[in-house]
Design an enzyme around this catalytic site. Sequence first.
Site, short mmCIF file in Angstrom:
data_model
loop_
_atom_site.label_atom_id
_atom_site.label_comp_id
_atom_site.label_asym_id
_atom_site.label_seq_id
_atom_site.Cartn_x
_atom_site.Cartn_y
_atom_site.Cartn_z
CG ASP A 151 -20.99 -24.82 12.76
OD1 ASP A 151 -20.81 -24.20 13.82
OD2 ASP A 151 -22.07 -25.35 12.47
CG HIS A 228 -22.95 -24.34 16.65
ND1 HIS A 228 -22.99 -24.35 15.28
CD2 HIS A 228 -24.23 -24.21 17.06
CE1 HIS A 228 -24.25 -24.24 14.87
NE2 HIS A 228 -25.02 -24.16 15.94
CB SER A 558 -27.68 -25.53 14.73
OG SER A 558 -27.53 -24.18 14.41
#
Length: 781
Positions: A151, A228, A558
């Site tokens: 990520d 994220h 996600s």
Amino acid sequence: MDFPLLTAPLFLLLCLIFVLHDHTTTTMVEARTNNVHIVYMGEKQHEDPDLTTDSHHNLLAKIVGSKEKASELMVYSYRHGFSGFAAKLTESQAQDIAELPGVIRVIPNSLHRLQTTRTWDSLNLSTTHRAPSNLLHKSNNGDGVIIGIFDTGIWPESKSFSENGLGPVPSRWKGVCESGDSFDPTKHCNRKIIGARWFVNGFLAEYGKPLNTSGQNEYLSARDANGHGTHTASTAAGSFVGNVSYKGLANGTARGGASNARVAVYKVCWNFFGGQCSSADILKGFDEAIHDGVDVLSLSIGFWIPMFSDVDERDGISTGSFHAVARGISVVCGSGNDGPSAQTVQNTAPWILTVAANSIDRAFVTSITLGNNKTLAGQAIYNGREIGLTGLLYPESNGLDPTASGVCQALQLNQTKVAGQVVLCFTSMTRRAAITSAVAAVKAAGGVGLIVAKHPSSGLYPCPGDFPCIEVDYEIGTKILFYIRSTRTPLVKLSPSKTVVGRPLSAQVAHFSSRGPNSIEPAILKPDITAPGVNVLAATSPHDRFADGEFVMHSGTSMSTPHISGIVALLKALHPTWSPAAIKSALVTTAWRTSPSGSPIFAEGSPPKLADPFDYGGGIVNPNVAADPGLVYDMGTADYVHYLCAMHYNNSAISRLTGNVKNCPIQKLSVLDVNLPSIIIPSIRSTSITVTRTVTNVGAQNSTYRPTIEPPSGIAVSVRPDVLTFNSTVKKVSFKVTFSTTLQMNTQYLFGSLTWSDRVHFVRIPLAVRTEMFQPYGDEY
């Protein structure tokens, strides 16, 4: 084209969009004379990684003239999971190197895109429930399992990565923590974050200039500027953090699914134009993760439609995950955020565990009280002051210009009319941009609130600056509009949002969640499973402009992906010898086909519909039951090669992927016989079709299973044998399923199920059949 949050450092909420350009840069990646190419050489030839790297430099030197030049052009040497390298090559050099002995293929680099306090309780994984059947209890919260996160990195100071209560780092761990900008391994790695690597060379070689010229915050290290990666890592394996909320909502304890699991960070995505991940960097991440000793890999990353084939190295995820799964590492990926359209599902290789997204039994109800004393319910993430009775306005259209009406993304407001009022607008857009532009227009005109009528969906956006921004469906929006048109002085009161959990709220497949059937091969069911991915509260980076303290609420596949990654870690802790396919089968065959509360599962769309396997795979993940599935549909590398041969990929392409010379048998193989926990028949005519499956007993040694068939409408389904008997010597049993139909017409897919049961376990797989009388599509099966 509508791109939400064009320059925001998030891949957030209803859709995680791959941004091709923005207003400040003409192209995403500058054209360069020497572009990065990936030289793929298959299975490694040396156990010594240094010898492998030397061989790569020597090979490149033959083309570029010297080892010094080769060292300058080399981007990565892949030397653990497979052999190969990434280098900056001209097109002619790439052609020359492709002709050298030992080189299987040379392909250009490509770019990929990025894709809580309640979610675990909604899956019956409550830490307050200490019954022996609770998977958390049986697996000790995943203690000893290592989850690799591909990520945007990690924010190590987050309380979600506390090492309190954890024992020593597993002795088998071979990974490292690499230093870099604002990342000191001695300070930022611990018994929780046990590995931190970052891979940027592939991206930088393509971009050709310093990373921060994009204007985005970024660190040349494993530190997460975006948030994220921190969000996904804390969802999968975050430690317990008490008294967490988001803007006063969703109060509770935040934790990951496998709170005792260890985290290994592989930063392969960069905070640039919405998040970019280079195939060269992803492949290097796989290479190192295989060497390091991870048990699970979680990738909230995808490509786009049309996709590359399973044997095309430009899809670094498919290639890298094949090598990982061959070594017993489960690879979990998101299905994508391009729903609700059909055939949009990504990460479709059968060795990948592909995850859709659903809502949970939680809503943020916001009361809208009209001047006629009628109260309607919307949803919002709003915890500001109550807006007392004030004016309510709908910008009516005048003349022939439709943009002069109340279209959210094209509001043209008169400041003297709007000041101090709440505005109602309508939009058919599902992207964030419509609401963002409407909020900006209303605020600029002096308005005090916004009501947005749109397609119903469970995912919410926090409005900037605690501005009241309430979402309603078209039905409620129309009621509000009729009220406005029925009175001279329409008034409204807006109340702060309230958190509501439990009944009567039911899970729904999220509007954004990508759907099947699989566009590469519809006989391979994708997605495999669904998990919570809507309004998920987890840790983030302080650079996240939507953060509330250390936490934020996001939606997307996600977010559902690390839920499954955490559950896979729990199952790995409980069943360390199970293969990735066995774990996938356990999840698919035990999944809920109704909400955990028993209510039907709907799929958000226009209009909403009852969900089917192309929306949710096997169903909503049911972790506690997956721990004891009874039977599993197991697979290994030979089964995946069967799939590749049945797909008619040529022998050289298959050998390229597997790293070994593979020759498909002359006898034609059927993709329908790949031993998946599902059966999809894309085309059946008047003749019957028979497929084969094999189940492995992982339950009681002596057991007998009998089938229950829910046939698709108009389809006859039979099973032989109709009794499966297992004992101390019989661990695996094969059976055949025959499908036939009298329907003399073309249909869409029709759904059913096959369940084997010993009265303790119920091992259910989805069935889907499509009749095609006039299309020769089915000949290959």
